[in-house]
Design a protein around this motif. Structure first.
Motif: not given
Length: 96
Positions: A26-28, A49-51, A53-59
């Protein structure tokens, strides 16, 4: 794409995904959780974004901003379909 593949491919196809997996999907599937950044080499990177916290993950990385947005739209479509599949089979035709 490794992060997303790992996070979303852990569910078996023979059983219903866990609530945690469904929450991740759902987040994605929500575009507000995505962004595009420009790298020093001129390429564009899609990030989610991480579900928790505020971290971002490159895709992915793309040459154009349009390509990056298309990649995000494709990911959203993919996870939306996964969520739809968790609802079980749909009756599309009945016979009398």
């Amino acid at each position: 794409m490794t992060y997303l593949y790992y996070k979303t491919s852990t569910a078996s196809y023979n059983q219903k995904p866990s609530e945690k997996t469904i929450e991740q999907w759902q987040h994605l599937a929500d575009k507000k959780n995505w962004r595009i950044t420009q790298l020093p080499n001129g390429f564009y990177q899609t990030e989610v974004s991480d579900i928790k916290n505020s971290d971002w993950h490159d895709v992915t990385r793309r040459e154009t901003i349009e390509g990056a947005e298309a990649a995000i739209d494709g990911s959203i479509d993919h996870f939306s379909k996964k969520l739809e599949a968790t609802k079980g089979p749909k009756v599309i035709k009945t016979f009398e």
